[in-house]
Write a protein that holds these residues in place. Structure first.
Motif, short mmCIF file in Angstrom:
data_model
loop_
_atom_site.label_atom_id
_atom_site.label_comp_id
_atom_site.label_asym_id
_atom_site.label_seq_id
_atom_site.Cartn_x
_atom_site.Cartn_y
_atom_site.Cartn_z
N LEU A 3 71.09 31.32 -6.22
CA LEU A 3 71.37 30.15 -5.38
C LEU A 3 70.09 29.44 -4.93
O LEU A 3 70.09 28.24 -4.67
CB LEU A 3 72.19 30.56 -4.15
N PHE A 50 76.34 18.77 11.94
CA PHE A 50 77.09 19.74 12.74
C PHE A 50 76.12 20.74 13.34
O PHE A 50 75.59 21.58 12.64
CB PHE A 50 78.08 20.52 11.88
N LEU A 102 73.55 25.58 0.95
CA LEU A 102 74.13 26.37 2.04
C LEU A 102 75.11 25.48 2.81
O LEU A 102 74.80 24.33 3.14
CB LEU A 102 73.01 26.83 2.98
#
Ligand code: HEM
Length: 418
Positions: free
Chosen positions: A39, A85, A367
């Motif tokens: 990743l 967020f 992510l």
């Protein structure tokens, strides 16, 4: 896929190669460390090539997605969307958007009424979608022509039926991904249907983007300097990434707390936490506990359910990893659920697991952007089911698994006070 995930969990516990080739699927790994290396290696792996979710999106939304999802455009988008967020803004958004529904759940449980947590989770997440995407109320003919929620607060909108419909539409979109385990190339019919669905769900975006105040997501996107195309792309992403995943984690963590008996440990912990904080007023008392007893529970629910159970990547250049040589053009599936679940059964007080970290939200440049929101959502529901004051053990009255869904969950999960 379930078979592969279970096999992956077994393999993750055994010595042997961390990465293997499965006929018809490509490379797979259930090793959390190898998964994270993949990743984070953006040069060798891509989410927009065959095998990655961006490949599906490029076919549905258009080629521009490839840059926005993985190219320099993605870096730019993530840099500007970093504060979309935060823990604080997510908690405030959840309280505001879900307040009335959660109060109703609390009241019903306290009077001994059963509550279908699966239905509730879908309604809650559907309401969040409507709020985030500025989805306008349908008119009498069922068309969405009115202003989005970002501009005009209609007190009757969203309602539960509208929220459920929005959730189901998002689910239909995700279902089109079923059957892409071997290849992420969609059929023309699937592309056409997906386009209709995304057009429907993002119909309110242009208007809300222009007019929503800065404290609404689409207004914030505008203030951050995103353009309409980027915002529509982001909105589509949020819709798919943050609906079934959150609902699944909410309902399955509820079931896990009851099924494993860990709710009793949690209830004892909640009492201790209260007492400890009470004692702080006494002169000899210990300092107030600043640890949130729900934090490990939410983390553990995410670990054990791992709703994004598999992450796919295309191999963009030859690379050696986990002792295997991968060639450009191949694909790899990261068995995220297997890697996370191998750490052990659900425990309400399990410490942070170093190897998995927060692999349920991925890692590296992709992510999960909504991680803080997802945690706030799960925690808000659990706190209502087991309130700080007067919590009692719950029991499952009735349950039915959801069928033919991408993310495992319940069609029905009725709980009540024991
Ligand atoms: C329990 C709930 C959730 C889980 C388990 C989850 C998991 C993930 C994972 C694993 C990824 C990385 C995918 C990849 O690398 O291919 C991701 C990306 C993403 N998630 Fe979440 N997610 C959840 C909830 C949400 C919510 C509530 C939102 C927002 C409303 C959201 C928005 C996103 C976005 C925008 C991305 C793409 C980020 C990027 O590519 O840069 N997710 N999520």
């Amino acid at each position: 896929m379930a078979g592969l995930l279970l096999a992956g969990q077994g393999l993750a516990r055994l010595p042997g190669p961390a990465i293997r080739r499965v006929p018809g699927i490509g490379w797979v790994t259930g090793d959390p460390v190898v998964a994270r290396v993949v990743l984070k290696d953006h040069r060798s792996f891509t989410m927009v090539g065959e095998g990655g979710v961006g490949d599906l999106w490029a076919q549905i939304l258009g080629e521009w997605v490839r840059d926005l999802f993985d190219g320099p455009g993605h870096h730019d988008l993530r840099t500007r969307a970093r504060d979309l967020f935060t823990e604080r803004s997510a908690a405030a958004l959840v309280a505001e958007t879900w307040g009335p529904v959660l109060s109703d759940v609390r009241a019903r449980l306290s009077t001994g009424e059963p509550v279908d947590v699966a239905h509730t989770a879908r309604v809650l997440v559907g309401r969040m979608m409507i709020e985030l995407l500025g989805i306008p109320a349908p008119d009498d003919a069922g068309n969405r022509t009115g202003p989005g929620t970002g501009t005009n607060k209609d007190p009757a909108w969203p309602d539960d039926a509208g929220a459920l419909a929005a959730f189901r539409t998002g689910e239909r979109l995700a279902r089109l991904a079923l059957g892409t385990a071997a290849s992420t190339t969609l059929s023309p019919a699937a592309i056409a249907e997906a386009k209709l669905i995304t057009d429907e769900l993002t119909a309110g975006v242009p208007r809300a983007f222009r007019t929503a105040p800065p404290d609404r997501l689409l207004g914030r996107a505008r203030e951050l300097g995103l353009d309409l195309e980027e915002t529509t792309g982001l909105a589509s992403l949020l819709m798919v990434a943050g609906t079934e995943t959150s609902a699944s984690a909410m309902m399955r963590t509820t079931a896990l707390l009851i099924d494993t008996g860990e709710q009793h440990r949690l209830l004892a912990g909640l009492n201790d936490h209260d007492h400890q904080n009470d004692r702080t007023s006494a002169p000899t008392g210990r300092p107030p506990s600043d640890t949130d007893p729900w934090e490990p529970v939410v983390r553990e629910g995410l670990r054990v359910t791992s709703p994004a159970s598999v992450i796919g990547r295309g191999v963009s250049r030859d690379v050696e990893i986990g002792g295997a040589r991968l060639r450009a053009g191949e694909r790899i599936m990261l068995l995220v659920w297997s890697a996370n679940a191998a750490a052990g059964p659900f425990r309400a007080d399990r410490e942070y697991v170093r190897e998995t970290r927060q692999l349920w939200f991925g890692a590296g440049r992709h992510l999960c952007l909504g991680a803080a929101l997802a945690r706030a959502e799960i925690s808000a529901l659990l706190r209502v089911l087991w309130p700080a004051e007067g919590a009692v053990p719950l029991r499952v009255v009735r349950r039915r698994a959801a069928r033919r869904v991408v993310v495992p969950g319940y069609e029905e999960l009725v709980v009540a006070r024991s």
